[in-house]
Write a protein that holds these residues in place. Structure first.
Motif, short mmCIF file in Angstrom:
data_model
loop_
_atom_site.label_atom_id
_atom_site.label_comp_id
_atom_site.label_asym_id
_atom_site.label_seq_id
_atom_site.Cartn_x
_atom_site.Cartn_y
_atom_site.Cartn_z
N GLY A 179 0.77 -1.23 0.00
CA GLY A 179 0.00 0.00 0.00
C GLY A 179 0.80 1.28 0.00
N GLN A 180 2.13 1.20 -0.17
CA GLN A 180 2.96 2.39 -0.18
C GLN A 180 3.87 2.37 -1.41
N ARG A 200 10.61 5.32 -0.62
CA ARG A 200 10.77 4.22 0.33
C ARG A 200 9.70 4.37 1.40
N ASN A 201 8.92 3.33 1.59
CA ASN A 201 7.81 3.37 2.54
C ASN A 201 6.88 4.56 2.29
N GLY A 202 6.68 4.90 1.01
CA GLY A 202 5.78 5.98 0.65
C GLY A 202 6.35 7.37 0.80
N LEU A 203 7.64 7.49 1.14
CA LEU A 203 8.28 8.80 1.32
C LEU A 203 9.42 8.97 0.32
N MET A 204 9.70 10.24 -0.02
CA MET A 204 10.84 10.53 -0.89
C MET A 204 12.11 10.11 -0.14
N SER A 205 12.85 9.18 -0.69
CA SER A 205 14.09 8.70 -0.08
C SER A 205 15.02 8.23 -1.19
N GLY A 206 16.25 8.67 -1.17
CA GLY A 206 17.19 8.39 -2.25
C GLY A 206 17.32 9.60 -3.13
N LYS A 207 17.58 9.40 -4.40
CA LYS A 207 17.76 10.52 -5.32
C LYS A 207 16.44 10.85 -6.01
N ALA A 228 -0.72 7.26 -21.39
CA ALA A 228 -1.49 6.48 -22.36
C ALA A 228 -0.89 5.09 -22.57
N ASP A 229 0.42 4.93 -22.32
CA ASP A 229 1.09 3.65 -22.50
C ASP A 229 0.90 2.71 -21.31
N ALA A 230 0.42 3.23 -20.21
CA ALA A 230 0.39 2.46 -18.96
C ALA A 230 -0.90 1.67 -18.81
N GLU A 231 -0.84 0.67 -17.97
CA GLU A 231 -2.00 -0.12 -17.62
C GLU A 231 -2.48 0.27 -16.23
N PRO A 232 -3.79 0.39 -16.00
CA PRO A 232 -4.27 0.67 -14.64
C PRO A 232 -3.82 -0.43 -13.69
N ASN A 233 -3.53 -0.05 -12.46
CA ASN A 233 -3.06 -1.00 -11.45
C ASN A 233 -4.05 -1.04 -10.30
N GLY A 234 -5.02 -1.91 -10.39
CA GLY A 234 -5.95 -2.12 -9.29
C GLY A 234 -6.68 -0.89 -8.84
N GLY A 235 -6.10 -0.14 -7.88
CA GLY A 235 -6.76 1.00 -7.26
C GLY A 235 -6.79 2.24 -8.11
N GLY A 236 -6.70 2.12 -9.41
CA GLY A 236 -6.77 3.28 -10.27
C GLY A 236 -5.42 3.97 -10.44
N PHE A 237 -4.36 3.39 -9.93
CA PHE A 237 -3.04 3.98 -10.08
C PHE A 237 -2.43 3.51 -11.38
N VAL A 238 -1.48 4.25 -11.87
CA VAL A 238 -0.83 3.93 -13.13
C VAL A 238 0.60 3.52 -12.85
#
Length: 143
Positions: A12-13, A33-40, A122-132
């Protein structure tokens, strides 16, 4: 405008490379990482007239700038240096401009992120919860 996300999800993150766009138009592209901006990554604030505004490109930890990065103001000028938990800390330089050759060198050495968003919604497939889901990849000379 509504919030949108593109990238991988774990428990879920957001996890790994992705793009997160807030309802106000601010956009982050980079590692999560864990839903937060982490790394570059690169965070662009929505500017006046809906165009790109201030921009931070560099290292993140738990959602805040941490490590080396460059903050560029919409109206010109920038700060290039180190951050600690979201605050400028340590060595850094304020400047009206930064030579493109310096930025390119920092990207080539891996100090600043060098990422671009690959593909279109437009190239992407929906991922379950409406996310791309789409692939983010390092930029190449042909980009």
């Amino acid at each position: 405008m509504e919030t949108s996300t593109q990238g991988s999800w774990v428990h879920g993150q957001m996890e790994g490379h992705g793009r997160y766009t807030w309802a106000n138009g601010n956009t982050y592209v980079g590692t999560m990482r864990n839903g937060l901006m982490s790394g570059k990554g690169v965070l662009t604030w929505r500017g006046t007239g809906g165009l790109g505004g201030d921009l931070f490109q560099g290292n993140w930890l738990d959602g805040v700038a941490h490590g080396y990065g460059m903050y560029t103001w919409e109206g010109g000028g920038c700060y290039l240096g180190t951050y600690s938990r979201g605050l400028k800390d340590g060595k850094g330089t304020f400047s009206h401009t930064v030579p493109a050759a310096l930025v390119d060198d920092l990207r080539m050495r891996g100090v600043l992120p060098d990422i671009s968003f690959g593909g279109t919604a437009a190239d992407a497939e929906p991922n379950g919860g409406g996310f791309v889901q789409e692939e983010l990849r390092p930029r190449t000379a042909s980009d």
